[in-house]
Design a protein around this motif. Sequence first.
Motif, PDB file in Angstrom:
ATOM      1  N   GLY A 162       0.901  -1.216  -0.003  1.00 36.11           N
ATOM      2  CA  GLY A 162      -0.162  -0.005   0.153  1.00 36.11           C
ATOM      3  C   GLY A 162       1.032   1.354   0.294  1.00 36.11           C
ATOM      4  O   GLY A 162       0.564   2.247  -0.782  1.00 36.11           O
ATOM      5  N   LYS A 163       2.023   1.192   0.871  1.00 31.39           N
ATOM      6  CA  LYS A 163       2.773   2.444   0.852  1.00 31.39           C
ATOM      7  C   LYS A 163       3.637   2.872  -0.626  1.00 31.39           C
ATOM      8  O   LYS A 163       3.810   3.681  -0.907  1.00 31.39           O
ATOM      9  CB  LYS A 163       3.957   2.229   1.920  1.00 31.39           C
ATOM     10  CG  LYS A 163       3.301   2.305   3.293  1.00 31.39           C
ATOM     11  CD  LYS A 163       4.354   2.269   4.381  1.00 31.39           C
ATOM     12  CE  LYS A 163       3.674   2.561   5.637  1.00 31.39           C
ATOM     13  NZ  LYS A 163       4.991   2.615   6.786  1.00 31.39           N
ATOM     14  N   LYS A 211       2.108   2.025  -3.466  1.00 26.87           N
ATOM     15  CA  LYS A 211       1.176   2.557  -4.399  1.00 26.87           C
ATOM     16  C   LYS A 211       0.979   3.974  -4.059  1.00 26.87           C
ATOM     17  O   LYS A 211       0.976   4.980  -4.999  1.00 26.87           O
ATOM     18  CB  LYS A 211      -0.001   1.768  -4.255  1.00 26.87           C
ATOM     19  CG  LYS A 211      -0.110   0.563  -4.943  1.00 26.87           C
ATOM     20  CD  LYS A 211      -1.473  -0.057  -4.806  1.00 26.87           C
ATOM     21  CE  LYS A 211      -1.811  -1.544  -5.412  1.00 26.87           C
ATOM     22  NZ  LYS A 211      -3.231  -2.150  -5.204  1.00 26.87           N
ATOM     23  N   LEU A 212       1.410   4.535  -2.767  1.00 25.91           N
ATOM     24  CA  LEU A 212       0.862   5.782  -2.399  1.00 25.91           C
ATOM     25  C   LEU A 212       2.166   6.503  -2.817  1.00 25.91           C
ATOM     26  O   LEU A 212       2.081   7.677  -3.354  1.00 25.91           O
ATOM     27  CB  LEU A 212       0.598   5.917  -0.933  1.00 25.91           C
ATOM     28  CG  LEU A 212       0.390   7.075  -0.297  1.00 25.91           C
ATOM     29  CD1 LEU A 212      -1.083   7.819  -0.929  1.00 25.91           C
ATOM     30  CD2 LEU A 212       0.042   7.137   1.268  1.00 25.91           C
ATOM     31  N   ARG A 213       3.524   6.052  -2.961  1.00 26.92           N
ATOM     32  CA  ARG A 213       4.565   6.599  -3.160  1.00 26.92           C
ATOM     33  C   ARG A 213       4.286   6.725  -4.946  1.00 26.92           C
ATOM     34  O   ARG A 213       4.994   7.880  -5.255  1.00 26.92           O
ATOM     35  CB  ARG A 213       5.565   5.848  -2.743  1.00 26.92           C
ATOM     36  CG  ARG A 213       6.238   6.014  -1.462  1.00 26.92           C
ATOM     37  CD  ARG A 213       7.175   5.319  -1.021  1.00 26.92           C
ATOM     38  NE  ARG A 213       7.663   5.214   0.458  1.00 26.92           N
ATOM     39  CZ  ARG A 213       8.321   4.482   1.107  1.00 26.92           C
ATOM     40  NH1 ARG A 213       9.016   3.540   0.395  1.00 26.92           N
ATOM     41  NH2 ARG A 213       8.493   4.412   2.543  1.00 26.92           N
ATOM     42  N   VAL A 226      -7.593   0.927   0.421  1.00 24.06           N
ATOM     43  CA  VAL A 226      -6.663   0.840   1.657  1.00 24.06           C
ATOM     44  C   VAL A 226      -7.649   0.859   3.074  1.00 24.06           C
ATOM     45  O   VAL A 226      -7.531  -0.246   3.720  1.00 24.06           O
ATOM     46  CB  VAL A 226      -5.676   1.852   1.671  1.00 24.06           C
ATOM     47  CG1 VAL A 226      -4.781   1.750   3.029  1.00 24.06           C
ATOM     48  CG2 VAL A 226      -4.710   1.696   0.484  1.00 24.06           C
TER      49      VAL A 226
END
Length: 192
Positions: A2-3, A5-7, A185
């Motif tokens: 998830g991190k 994808k966020l980055r 998320v």
Amino acid sequence: MGKLKLRILALIFCFSVVFFISNAQDANALSCAESGSPQEELERNTGAVYGEVKQIKVDLKQKGFTGTKEKIRYILVEAERSWNTEVSSQLIIGTNYTWGFDFKEGNKYLIYFSEANGELSSSPCSSTIEMNNINQATELFGEGYLPKQQVNLEHKMWFMFEQDIDLYIVGIFVLAAIFILFMIVRKKQGKV
């Protein structure tokens, strides 16, 4: 996961913002030759029209998605008479935003225009003349043509925007993507 994808989403957003802000504007120079007599001016252009300016709008034009941006002033003219070519009762003529003639809504003008790619335009070098009476124009060019058909083009002026809406559209998509990612998320965290 998830991190990551966020980055990636944050990087795409940053590159998009930098891309849209960094578009430079081109500079143009204007050089006009002597226009000559009204008859010579008419011969150089597609035609001339006498009529009242009903509406003036500025639209931001861009070639492609990343091309040069240029502001164009469009005038909606209620035609009373034309020369060299027949026109409809209303026509939209593009003029240069920076150098174009300073048209005023409600005033009547003799406007020389050219046609290219289906659009009418008036050169900043043409001899646009403000006239209150059609008799001045008929003395110069003769009777000319009456409008060939009655049309209403005001609806075409609604979709002209002076502001660059591309950035707003990209912003909406980025916010929608962030919202969807946030919901995914959140949903995954609720199931674990």
